[in-house]
Design a protein around this motif. Structure first.
Motif, PDB file in Angstrom:
ATOM      1  N   GLY A 178       0.791  -1.222   0.000  1.00 46.26           N
ATOM      2  CA  GLY A 178       0.000   0.000   0.000  1.00 46.26           C
ATOM      3  C   GLY A 178       0.823   1.271   0.000  1.00 46.26           C
ATOM      4  N   ALA A 210      -8.711  -3.093  -2.006  1.00 50.24           N
ATOM      5  CA  ALA A 210      -7.961  -1.991  -1.404  1.00 50.24           C
ATOM      6  C   ALA A 210      -8.656  -1.479  -0.148  1.00 50.24           C
ATOM      7  CB  ALA A 210      -7.791  -0.866  -2.418  1.00 50.24           C
ATOM      8  N   TYR A 215      -5.909   0.497   2.364  1.00 51.78           N
ATOM      9  CA  TYR A 215      -4.946   1.243   1.567  1.00 51.78           C
ATOM     10  C   TYR A 215      -5.623   2.504   1.027  1.00 51.78           C
ATOM     11  CZ  TYR A 215      -1.907  -2.899   1.670  1.00 51.78           C
ATOM     12  OH  TYR A 215      -1.097  -3.944   2.061  1.00 51.78           O
TER      13      TYR A 215
END
Length: 228
Positions: A178, A210, A215
């Motif tokens: 990330g 994600a 992230y």
């Protein structure tokens, strides 16, 4: 729970492959090399030219299926690569772990050697590795953004799905940390027009993956591109 366990197992296996499959010649192996393999390891372009003129097999294999070109790529001996290509060595052969020179250079984050190989006509489009992946997927996994940009420019398939059911976009997320390198990798893929709707085996999109990993910067990037 089973889905999470399966994901963690896949992550572990993929990470292990990255570490162990890309294995160059050991010092002991290199010391035993003769002929073109020895010249490639040493970067001796003149010796390569001489042996090629004498009829040496340019694509001979060592015990691990490595050709002199693979050996030169692992050793980052670019003059040797040029000499082998000029003599007619095949640029896209796979060694026993199913890696070609392009993927070897990509995993090593060796942008200069990769640039040379591509300029000589090596392909960025091959299916490689035990995971039926590509050099692009391998580089995305590792966050090698400069390599990713080169491969994209060379026509690497943006949306290839490996046998873990992951694309380069997905690997930049689920196998990345990330951080800035993987963010730059994802951006390169997004800017190139990678399909952001392709999900993993459970149907989870890159955005969902994600978000699940927290992230934030990747989430912003994917949200901005949502619906494209």
């Amino acid at each position: 729970m089973k889905t999470l366990q399966a994901l963690m197992l896949a992550l572990c296996l993929a990470g292990t492959a990255s570490v162990h499959a890309q294995v160059g010649p050991t010092a002991a192996e290199a010391a035993r090399y003769q002929g073109l393999h020895a010249a490639a390891q040493a970067g001796d372009a003149a010796r390569i030219a001489s042996l090629a003129t004498a009829g040496a097999d340019l694509d001979a294999r060592d015990a691990h299926g490595r050709t002199p070109l693979h050996v030169a790529t692992f050793a980052q001996k670019r003059a040797a690569i040029q000499a082998l290509a000029k003599a007619g060595a095949k640029l896209d052969l796979l060694e026993n772990d199913r890696y070609d020179a392009v993927t070897i250079a990509s995993v090593a984050n060796d942008e200069e050697t990769l640039r040379l190989l591509l300029s000589l006509g090596a392909s960025a489009k091959q299916v490689t590795s035990r995971y039926d992946g590509t050099a692009l997927i391998a580089a995305a996994h590792l966050g090698h953004a400069g390599v990713v940009q080169q491969l994209i420019a060379a026509g690497a398939p943006l949306d290839h799905v490996n046998n873990l059911h992951w694309t380069a976009v997905i690997e930049s997320i689920v196998l990345g940390d990330g951080g800035p390198r993987h963010q730059a990798t994802l951006k390169a893929l997004v800017d190139a027009g990678a399909n952001l709707q392709l999900g993993d085996r459970e149907g989870r999109t890159p955005l969902q993956l994600a978000q699940a990993r927290g992230y934030a910067e990747m989430v912003k990037m994917l949200q901005a591109a949502k619906g494209r």
